[in-house]
Design a protein around this motif. Structure first.
Motif, PDB file in Angstrom:
ATOM      1  N   LEU A 186       0.836  -1.187   0.000  1.00 53.41           N
ATOM      2  CA  LEU A 186       0.000   0.000   0.000  1.00 53.41           C
ATOM      3  C   LEU A 186       0.877   1.245   0.000  1.00 53.41           C
ATOM      4  O   LEU A 186       1.826   1.356   0.775  1.00 53.41           O
ATOM      5  CB  LEU A 186      -0.899  -0.013   1.242  1.00 53.41           C
ATOM      6  CG  LEU A 186      -1.906   1.123   1.389  1.00 53.41           C
ATOM      7  CD1 LEU A 186      -2.982   1.028   0.309  1.00 53.41           C
ATOM      8  CD2 LEU A 186      -2.540   1.087   2.783  1.00 53.41           C
ATOM      9  N   LYS A 187       0.554   2.183  -0.869  1.00 55.22           N
ATOM     10  CA  LYS A 187       1.339   3.419  -0.934  1.00 55.22           C
ATOM     11  C   LYS A 187       1.286   4.134   0.416  1.00 55.22           C
ATOM     12  O   LYS A 187       0.222   4.296   1.015  1.00 55.22           O
ATOM     13  CB  LYS A 187       0.800   4.347  -2.028  1.00 55.22           C
ATOM     14  CG  LYS A 187       1.669   5.585  -2.224  1.00 55.22           C
ATOM     15  CD  LYS A 187       1.279   6.385  -3.446  1.00 55.22           C
ATOM     16  CE  LYS A 187       2.252   7.532  -3.646  1.00 55.22           C
ATOM     17  NZ  LYS A 187       1.947   8.298  -4.878  1.00 55.22           N
ATOM     18  N   GLY A 188       2.433   4.531   0.913  1.00 53.62           N
ATOM     19  CA  GLY A 188       2.518   5.226   2.192  1.00 53.62           C
ATOM     20  C   GLY A 188       2.656   4.312   3.393  1.00 53.62           C
ATOM     21  O   GLY A 188       2.916   4.775   4.501  1.00 53.62           O
ATOM     22  N   ASN A 189       2.514   3.018   3.192  1.00 52.89           N
ATOM     23  CA  ASN A 189       2.643   2.065   4.300  1.00 52.89           C
ATOM     24  C   ASN A 189       4.092   1.610   4.400  1.00 52.89           C
ATOM     25  O   ASN A 189       4.611   0.936   3.512  1.00 52.89           O
ATOM     26  CB  ASN A 189       1.717   0.863   4.051  1.00 52.89           C
ATOM     27  CG  ASN A 189       1.730  -0.124   5.211  1.00 52.89           C
ATOM     28  OD1 ASN A 189       2.363   0.107   6.234  1.00 52.89           O
ATOM     29  ND2 ASN A 189       1.036  -1.221   5.050  1.00 52.89           N
ATOM     30  N   GLU A 190       4.738   1.975   5.491  1.00 56.46           N
ATOM     31  CA  GLU A 190       6.173   1.658   5.655  1.00 56.46           C
ATOM     32  C   GLU A 190       6.365   0.275   6.274  1.00 56.46           C
ATOM     33  O   GLU A 190       6.894   0.136   7.365  1.00 56.46           O
ATOM     34  CB  GLU A 190       6.854   2.748   6.510  1.00 56.46           C
ATOM     35  CG  GLU A 190       6.927   4.093   5.806  1.00 56.46           C
ATOM     36  CD  GLU A 190       7.588   3.990   4.438  1.00 56.46           C
ATOM     37  OE1 GLU A 190       8.637   3.309   4.318  1.00 56.46           O
ATOM     38  OE2 GLU A 190       7.049   4.575   3.478  1.00 56.46           O
ATOM     39  N   THR A 191       5.924  -0.718   5.585  1.00 54.68           N
ATOM     40  CA  THR A 191       6.088  -2.097   6.043  1.00 54.68           C
ATOM     41  C   THR A 191       7.542  -2.545   5.897  1.00 54.68           C
ATOM     42  O   THR A 191       8.223  -2.155   4.942  1.00 54.68           O
ATOM     43  CB  THR A 191       5.182  -3.045   5.228  1.00 54.68           C
ATOM     44  OG1 THR A 191       5.576  -4.396   5.470  1.00 54.68           O
ATOM     45  CG2 THR A 191       5.291  -2.785   3.738  1.00 54.68           C
ATOM     46  N   PRO A 192       8.029  -3.392   6.828  1.00 55.76           N
ATOM     47  CA  PRO A 192       9.390  -3.934   6.689  1.00 55.76           C
ATOM     48  C   PRO A 192       9.553  -4.819   5.455  1.00 55.76           C
ATOM     49  O   PRO A 192      10.666  -5.169   5.087  1.00 55.76           O
ATOM     50  CB  PRO A 192       9.597  -4.738   7.980  1.00 55.76           C
ATOM     51  CG  PRO A 192       8.238  -4.936   8.573  1.00 55.76           C
ATOM     52  CD  PRO A 192       7.403  -3.800   8.106  1.00 55.76           C
ATOM     53  N   ALA A 193       8.426  -5.165   4.804  1.00 58.42           N
ATOM     54  CA  ALA A 193       8.515  -5.936   3.557  1.00 58.42           C
ATOM     55  C   ALA A 193       9.270  -5.161   2.486  1.00 58.42           C
ATOM     56  O   ALA A 193       9.929  -5.745   1.623  1.00 58.42           O
ATOM     57  CB  ALA A 193       7.115  -6.288   3.061  1.00 58.42           C
ATOM     58  N   ARG A 194       9.198  -3.833   2.535  1.00 59.70           N
ATOM     59  CA  ARG A 194       9.916  -3.005   1.558  1.00 59.70           C
ATOM     60  C   ARG A 194      11.425  -3.239   1.663  1.00 59.70           C
ATOM     61  O   ARG A 194      12.117  -3.423   0.645  1.00 59.70           O
ATOM     62  CB  ARG A 194       9.612  -1.524   1.777  1.00 59.70           C
ATOM     63  CG  ARG A 194       8.200  -1.093   1.437  1.00 59.70           C
ATOM     64  CD  ARG A 194       8.002   0.383   1.787  1.00 59.70           C
ATOM     65  NE  ARG A 194       6.655   0.856   1.528  1.00 59.70           N
ATOM     66  CZ  ARG A 194       6.240   1.424   0.398  1.00 59.70           C
ATOM     67  NH1 ARG A 194       7.090   1.571  -0.605  1.00 59.70           N
ATOM     68  NH2 ARG A 194       5.000   1.847   0.266  1.00 59.70           N
TER      69      ARG A 194
END
Length: 507
Positions: free
Chosen positions: A107-115
């Protein structure tokens, strides 16, 4: 019901202006025409990024309408791999790498550690941008590489639509590939079992990285031309408000969710009366008989307990909607063929206790790149579920336990499900989970974790005395632990294996 065999064909079941995807908080619905257009646009967008049929797209999205539409739209032309958003960075790194994902959607703007995990692995990130003006779940995709897909266009029946990992207990998790044909067959089976029509609406409270929510709530609804109302996830404090506002005809959940809903039902009796359901569904774990009866009494509708697993694209058996329904039994075969197999690989007659085996259009063709696991899992074309059970005289399946969860007490086999059922019959017990405790001489001993009903008191001795009236002595728990809550896995399922270690117990 039309025999759709791909998600593209499945999306043709709804009338163009009928609501397909709905959402809480007053958002406008996404129609079937809108969802079909979204799927076509998503496949074109993926193809333009070099992603096509057979290419894997990991998805880390919060529960809600965008997760539902992304699953359906991506699956229409690629292979979806939904991941639990609550994973930590190293877990994302393992799963994204193990899946050989060609891209990650977040999701745009979601700073998940998956990035960070994707960046470390060199996997491109595509951002999902919600389209607030386009209806619940509408979105566009941004970012990612450009390229030409090796296999563009819409997926066929034999293309893999969904890959999920089995929940590993001690061994490395196995990858389960499910084809378009597999997941659509299961959606058809569930729709037929529940007699779903375009007039139905499912309130989805299940996580959408899990087979239960994806197939039972989303795909079975869409395959019937019905609608699914997507919530941000299970919230006991909001459940009845959602019921009042959205007026669903049914919901599906795991037993722990049902039990939590029951604790708040009395104070919401007026909502239950003015927003009646047609039925309730339960799956993914055994539902105690008393809980089933309570739910039926409180809501005044049938409670349909079903039996499913990932390798079967979810549903295998179900209690019939029109009855009879048998508490403690998981029902009649509801899709695939179901049989009982003995240790020698022979199919047993009715009444014999052995391993539950299945075969049919919804069953995976095998674990990925794991010949050893496949050799153990398949016998004479039957998939071995790992569950022990038997058919009663009416053809209803009774599970007697997971083979790997059976407690081996000095050579005596104890079914945790049997003990669960007896303990749950005590009026002071809200939840009970029986598990193995390591024992120096016997190998394993019987233990139980128990949650009491609000305001009730019970001692370990009193509960053991109650159990001893209904169980052989070797099945009576030697240790009972009273807890405010029984530990659960990410999907809300109670976890037996490893519970003694988690609680620091040994005998």
């Amino acid at each position: 019901m039309v025999a759709y065999r791909t998600t593209v064909e499945l999306l043709q079941q709804g009338k163009g202006n009928a609501a397909a995807i709905r959402a809480t908080e007053g958002r406008a619905a996404l129609t079937y025409d809108g969802l079909r257009a979204l799927a076509a646009a998503t496949v074109a967008a993926l193809n333009a990024r070099g992603i096509g049929r057979g290419d894997r797209v990991a998805m880390v999205l919060p529960n809600g309408p965008e997760m539902a539409t992304a699953f359906v739209s991506v699956a229409a032309g690629a292979t979806t791999a939904p991941l639990n958003p609550s994973y930590r960075g190293e877990e994302f790194e393992f799963y994204i790498d193990d899946l050989k994902a060609k891209a990650l959607i977040v999701l745009k703007g979601n700073e998940t550690p998956a990035r960070g995990a994707a960046a470390k692995l060199g996997v491109p990130v595509i951002e999902l941008v919600p389209d607030a003006a386009g209806g619940a779940g509408a979105f566009t995709l941004e970012g990612g590489p450009s390229g030409s897909a090796a296999s563009p266009g819409m997926a066929g029946e034999d293309d893999v639509a969904l890959v999920l990992h089995t929940s590993g207990t001690t061994a490395r998790p196995k990858i389960v590939p499910l084809t378009q044909g597999n997941i659509c067959a299961s959606a058809r089976h569930i729709g037929a079992t529940l007699a779903l029509t375009p007039a139905d609406a499912c309130l989805n409270i299940m996580p959408l990285f899990h087979i239960h929510g994806l197939i039972a709530a989303v795909l079975s609804s869409l395959g019937a031309g019905a609608s699914v109302c997507c919530t941000p996830g299970f919230d006991a404090l909001k459940f009845f408000r959602w019921m009042d506002e959205e007026r669903p005809s049914w919901y599906t959940a795991v037993p722990t969710m049902h039990q939590t809903i029951l604790t708040r039902a009395e104070r919401n009796a007026e909502i239950i009366k003015r927003a009646p359901l047609r039925f309730i569904r339960s799956s993914s774990a055994s539902l105690p008989g008393p809980v089933m009866k309570q739910l039926e009494d409180v809501f005044g509708v049938p409670l349909v307990e079903s039996y499913g697993m990932t390798e079967a694209s979810h549903q295998m058996c179900s209690n019939p909607l029109a009855g009879p329904r048998k508490p403690g039994l998981v029902g009649l075969p509801a899709g695939p063929e179901v049989a009982i197999m003995d240790d020698d690989g022979s199919i047993m007659a009715k009444g014999g206790i052995g391993e539950v085996v299945i075969r049919g259009p919804n069953v995976t063709k095998g674990y990925e790149a794991n010949p050893e696991a496949n050799a153990k899992a398949f016998t004479n074309g039957w998939f071995r579920t790992g569950d022990q059970g038997m058919f009663d005289e009416d053809g209803f399946l009774m599970l007697t336990g997971r083979l790997k969860e059976l407690i081996n007490r000095g050579g005596e086999k104890v079914s945790p499900l049997e003990v669960d059922g007896i303990l749950s019959d005590h009026p002071a017990v809200a939840q009970a989970l029986t598990f193995a405790i390591p024992h120096a001489k016997l190998g394993e001993e019987v233990g139980a974790a128990v949650v009491l009903r609000d305001g009730m008191e019970l001692t370990e001795r009193e509960l053991r005395d109650f159990a001893s009236k209904h169980l052989a002595d070797f099945k009576v728990p030697r240790k009972v632990v009273f807890l405010p809550e029984i530990p659960k896995g990410a999907t809300g399922k109670l976890m037996r294996i490893g519970l003694a270690e988690k609680l620091g117990l040994s005998l």
